[in-house]
Design a protein around this motif. Structure first.
Motif, short mmCIF file in Angstrom:
data_model
loop_
_atom_site.label_atom_id
_atom_site.label_comp_id
_atom_site.label_asym_id
_atom_site.label_seq_id
_atom_site.Cartn_x
_atom_site.Cartn_y
_atom_site.Cartn_z
N ARG A 164 -67.48 -86.22 -23.82
CA ARG A 164 -67.95 -86.96 -22.66
C ARG A 164 -67.57 -88.45 -22.75
O ARG A 164 -67.22 -89.07 -21.74
CB ARG A 164 -69.45 -86.77 -22.48
N LEU A 165 -67.62 -89.00 -23.95
CA LEU A 165 -67.23 -90.41 -24.11
C LEU A 165 -65.72 -90.56 -23.86
O LEU A 165 -65.28 -91.56 -23.29
CB LEU A 165 -67.60 -90.92 -25.51
N ARG A 166 -64.95 -89.58 -24.31
CA ARG A 166 -63.50 -89.64 -24.05
C ARG A 166 -63.22 -89.51 -22.56
O ARG A 166 -62.36 -90.21 -22.01
CB ARG A 166 -62.79 -88.51 -24.80
N ALA A 167 -63.95 -88.61 -21.91
CA ALA A 167 -63.74 -88.41 -20.47
C ALA A 167 -64.02 -89.69 -19.69
O ALA A 167 -63.42 -89.92 -18.64
CB ALA A 167 -64.63 -87.27 -19.97
N ARG A 168 -64.90 -90.51 -20.22
CA ARG A 168 -65.21 -91.79 -19.55
C ARG A 168 -64.30 -92.91 -20.02
O ARG A 168 -64.49 -94.07 -19.60
CB ARG A 168 -66.67 -92.17 -19.80
N GLY A 169 -63.38 -92.60 -20.91
CA GLY A 169 -62.43 -93.63 -21.35
C GLY A 169 -63.04 -94.67 -22.26
O GLY A 169 -62.55 -95.80 -22.34
N LEU A 170 -64.10 -94.32 -22.97
CA LEU A 170 -64.77 -95.28 -23.85
C LEU A 170 -64.28 -95.19 -25.29
O LEU A 170 -64.39 -96.16 -26.04
CB LEU A 170 -66.29 -95.08 -23.79
N ILE A 171 -63.77 -94.02 -25.67
CA ILE A 171 -63.18 -93.87 -26.99
C ILE A 171 -61.89 -93.06 -26.87
O ILE A 171 -61.68 -92.35 -25.88
CB ILE A 171 -64.13 -93.19 -28.01
N THR A 172 -61.02 -93.20 -27.87
CA THR A 172 -59.77 -92.44 -27.88
C THR A 172 -59.73 -91.57 -29.13
O THR A 172 -60.50 -91.76 -30.07
CB THR A 172 -58.55 -93.38 -27.92
N ARG A 173 -58.77 -90.67 -29.11
CA ARG A 173 -58.62 -89.74 -30.20
C ARG A 173 -57.14 -89.64 -30.50
O ARG A 173 -56.30 -89.49 -29.62
CB ARG A 173 -59.13 -88.39 -29.72
N SER A 174 -56.81 -89.72 -31.79
CA SER A 174 -55.40 -89.61 -32.18
C SER A 174 -55.31 -88.79 -33.46
O SER A 174 -56.30 -88.58 -34.16
CB SER A 174 -54.80 -90.99 -32.39
N ALA A 175 -54.12 -88.33 -33.75
CA ALA A 175 -53.92 -87.52 -34.95
C ALA A 175 -54.09 -88.39 -36.20
O ALA A 175 -53.72 -89.56 -36.21
CB ALA A 175 -52.53 -86.89 -34.93
N ASP A 176 -54.64 -87.79 -37.23
CA ASP A 176 -54.78 -88.49 -38.50
C ASP A 176 -53.55 -88.16 -39.34
O ASP A 176 -53.37 -87.01 -39.75
CB ASP A 176 -56.06 -88.03 -39.20
#
Lengths: 153, 153
Positions: free
Chosen positions: B86-98
């Motif tokens: 939900r936080l990603r959907a709101r553009g508040l956090i991102t996710r990337s490969a480690d």
DNA sequence: CCTCGATCATTCGTATACAAATGATCTCTC
DNA sequence: GAGAGATCATTTGTATACGAATGATCGAGG
């Protein structure tokens, strides 16, 4: 600028917001710990905390409408509905029409429900004691007094 | 035999099990009250308590794996998953490969996430104070100290 | 290097939690 | 006794919460 400097920057005061120290976080963790102790300690009754709360209240009251049971146990109508459904499915409470109010139904404990409460009461008492185990008797009295005010303010 | 006589019958002591006095019930009510104060007080940020906890922690940490974020905020992997989504959907956090661990992904705050935390921090502080409002300053210190031990014992 | 136990993240199922909307009924008041 | 507002219970939708199972990958020991 990192988070711990924010309050200083905004208010010219030292940083004070650490999640682990916030009362909401601590209340959640303490409640979480209690729930774990409950599920571990409730034994063969296999009830959740809310199922136990609803059942013990129905047994104490003898009979009650569903909304009233929700108020007594601090569950809203949508939540108590599911709890009652599961207790009925297990044959612990019954439901009948209320002759005085056609909107309402009357909930009452079954013999099995009463017997289960009697058999489980010692475990429930032990769960409350285990939850309070980190505190000595004097601290428990103080904590419960303050917690009561935090809960019902 | 009625419920309030059970403990006496079982243990030859006066009845002591009143749901409203059990520590689990009080913890739940206090947590419930805090959640209501939070949702009311968080304002235009429109975050839930757990979304706020996760976001503020990601901002503080800079970056973290999802499981680590869950441990820091006391959410199990299944629960943190939905909060992060939900936080990603709101553009508040991102996710990337480690790059160092192909199982894991790296979460990090966006500019919008950092800005939202900065803008919302005063409200969060006010929420904690409003939750503790029933107690005077000396009582707050005692309560928080005891609650800390109840939470982490 | 190779395998075995641990960890990362996801998914499924069940159980709260609550806002909001609904339909039926009750009660109060005029 | 008729209408207005309140109450009873349900349903829908969203958000935790967690046990259990899964598949992929990691790291340590031999």
């Amino acid at each position: 600028m990192v988070l711990k400097d924010l309050p200083r920057a905004l208010h010219h005061q030292p940083s004070t917001y650490a999640l682990e120290d916030q009362v909401g976080h601590l209340l959640r963790r303490a409640h979480q710990r209690h729930a774990a102790i409950f599920l571990e300690g409730i034994g063969p009754a296999a009830l959740t905390p809310m199922q136990w709360a609803a059942l013990v209240t129905v047994v104490r009251e003898g009979k009650a409408s569903q909304n009233r049971l929700g108020r007594l146990t601090a569950m809203d109508p949508a939540t108590i509905q599911g709890v009652v459904r599961r207790l009925r499915a297990r044959g612990l409470i019954t439901r009948s029409a209320d002759p005085a109010d056609r909107r309402a139904s009357v909930l009452a404990p079954t013999e099995a429900g009463i017997a289960l409460v009697e058999a489980t009461l010692p475990a429930a008492i032990a769960i409350s004691e285990a939850t309070l185990a980190p505190l000595d008797p004097a601290e428990r009295r103080i904590f419960l007094k303050l917690l009561q005010r935090m809960a019902f303010a």
